[in-house]
Design a protein around this motif. Structure first.
Motif, mmCIF file in Angstrom:
data_model
loop_
_atom_site.group_PDB
_atom_site.id
_atom_site.type_symbol
_atom_site.label_atom_id
_atom_site.label_comp_id
_atom_site.label_asym_id
_atom_site.label_seq_id
_atom_site.Cartn_x
_atom_site.Cartn_y
_atom_site.Cartn_z
ATOM 1 N N LEU A 1 0.868 -1.176 0.000
ATOM 2 C CA LEU A 1 0.000 0.000 0.000
ATOM 3 C C LEU A 1 0.908 1.229 0.000
ATOM 4 C CD1 LEU A 1 -1.005 -2.142 2.514
ATOM 5 C CD2 LEU A 1 -3.100 -0.840 2.124
ATOM 6 N N HIS A 2 0.835 2.035 -1.068
ATOM 7 C CA HIS A 2 1.723 3.185 -1.210
ATOM 8 C C HIS A 2 0.938 4.489 -1.133
ATOM 9 C CE1 HIS A 2 4.295 -0.067 -2.756
ATOM 10 N NE2 HIS A 2 5.293 0.701 -2.352
ATOM 11 N N VAL A 3 1.282 5.301 -0.135
ATOM 12 C CA VAL A 3 0.570 6.566 0.066
ATOM 13 C C VAL A 3 1.289 7.691 -0.667
ATOM 14 C CG1 VAL A 3 -0.380 5.855 2.278
ATOM 15 C CG2 VAL A 3 1.824 7.018 2.234
ATOM 16 N N PRO A 4 0.536 8.610 -1.307
ATOM 17 C CA PRO A 4 1.150 9.752 -1.984
ATOM 18 C C PRO A 4 1.992 10.583 -1.013
ATOM 19 C CG PRO A 4 -1.147 9.544 -2.593
ATOM 20 C CD PRO A 4 -0.922 8.598 -1.457
ATOM 21 N N LEU A 5 3.027 11.209 -1.526
ATOM 22 C CA LEU A 5 3.931 11.985 -0.697
ATOM 23 C C LEU A 5 3.361 13.352 -0.345
ATOM 24 C CD1 LEU A 5 7.331 11.264 -2.505
ATOM 25 C CD2 LEU A 5 6.289 10.017 -0.593
ATOM 26 N N LEU A 6 3.955 13.959 0.676
ATOM 27 C CA LEU A 6 3.670 15.348 1.005
ATOM 28 C C LEU A 6 4.647 16.228 0.230
ATOM 29 C CD1 LEU A 6 3.231 15.251 4.898
ATOM 30 C CD2 LEU A 6 1.464 15.059 3.134
ATOM 31 N N ASN A 7 4.124 17.221 -0.473
ATOM 32 C CA ASN A 7 4.952 18.179 -1.214
ATOM 33 C C ASN A 7 4.817 19.564 -0.597
ATOM 34 O OD1 ASN A 7 5.680 16.177 -2.995
ATOM 35 N ND2 ASN A 7 4.290 16.830 -4.615
ATOM 36 N N GLY A 8 5.887 20.356 -0.729
ATOM 37 C CA GLY A 8 5.836 21.733 -0.271
ATOM 38 C C GLY A 8 5.090 22.612 -1.251
#
Length: 315
Positions: A237-244
């Protein structure tokens, strides 16, 4: 019994992206009545530090997370620190070697870059290897071995595509040769992340691997290693990353991302957990909440499927 894990690399202070992944993995297991395991991935001893591993434990506990097994409390599948598990990686390496799945590679980084006509590699590991050393004759290997200690690469099965369904990202298909043959043991004797993580997850009976989407394209490699070693393949299960705000992956340049900095400045942990839950789609506004209060309503379907842009100063 469902078993999940969080496996940080102690090469720096834990940041918001790490904490979010830990929180989501913890919630996933706790909502299922499963077990949650903590593992330290310090296989790269040159970059890892004991003090950062200890700081990670402090940060996670401050956030309200606990674990059923881990480097500090032990468990039936100890040790839970990779630098203490080298014998297990050696055994898996010998198994692959005996099957003829490995070959020596004498290429330098410059050689690999020079042989690339198109990137087609892994986002985390650079361009795909062109297979330069895969078909060297024994004589050619002997000659090159006089000048350079080789790394050992896993030979991807010819013509085999990898298909799996990710628990968050959905159906995935990787064509044959995706990423190229990859290193299992470096020239300096260090075992690779790909091998160590597969061995660890199997040894610890991990059924669910929830992690950041930057590792999605590592998954076919790990599936192929599981098959070669005769191991059970976990659910991924791969969660989208947090971007600035600049659209780039959240990093030190965005400021205020270290969990310890928030803790030491007096930020209540519930405030940070509430913000992480909000940006992950679990609650509809950023409000203080404890990790345990999120368990009953946790739902994977709420997690966004695209990278999430956040503004750290507004936590």
């Amino acid at each position: 019994m469902r078993r999940g894990r969080f496996a940080p690399t102690p090469s720096g202070k834990m940041h918001l992206g790490n904490a979010r992944t830990a929180l989501l993995s913890w919630l996933h297991m706790r909502s299922l009545g499963g077990e949650f395991i903590l593992r330290m991935e310090d296989i790269d001893t040159a970059r890892s530090r004991k003090e950062w591993a200890e700081l990670a434990l402090t940060d996670l506990r401050w956030l309200g997370l606990d674990w059923d097994e881990g480097p500090d409390i032990g468990g039936p599948y100890a040790p839970y620190t990779q630098s203490e598990r080298l014998e297990r990686y050696e055994a898996a390496f010998r198994q692959l070697e005996a099957k003829g799945s490995l070959y020596p590679c004498y290429c330098s980084r410059a050689d690999i870059l020079a042989a690339v006509s198109a990137p087609h590699g892994l986002s985390s590991e650079g361009p795909a290897y062109a297979g330069t050393c895969r078909h060297l004759t024994p004589a050619e290997r002997a000659t090159r071995g006089l000048h350079k200690e080789p790394s050992l690469r896993f030979a991807l099965p010819e013509g085999q595509e990898v298909i799996f369904t990710d628990g968050i990202a959905g159906p995935q298909t990787f064509p044959p040769g995706s990423g190229g043959d990859f290193v299992i043991r470096r020239a300096d004797g260090l075992y690779s992340y790909q091998l160590s993580v597969v061995v660890d997850d199997a040894d610890m009976l991990i059924t669910d691997v929830l992690r950041g989407s930057d590792l999605l394209d590592s998954t076919p490699r790990q599936i192929l290693l599981c098959e070669a070693l005769g191991l059970e393949i976990p659910e991924f299960l791969h969660v989208p990353l947090l971007n600035g705000p600049d659209g780039k992956r959240l990093a030190k340049r965005h400021g205020g991302i270290a969990i310890s900095a928030h803790r030491e400045s007096g930020t209540p942990p519930e405030r940070l957990v509430g913000w992480l839950a909000y940006v992950s789609g679990l609650i509809d506004r950023p409000q203080p909440v404890s990790a345990s209060e999120l368990i009953d309503s946790f739902d994977l379907a709420l997690i966004p499927r695209e990278p999430i842009v956040v503004d750290v100063p507004h936590i």
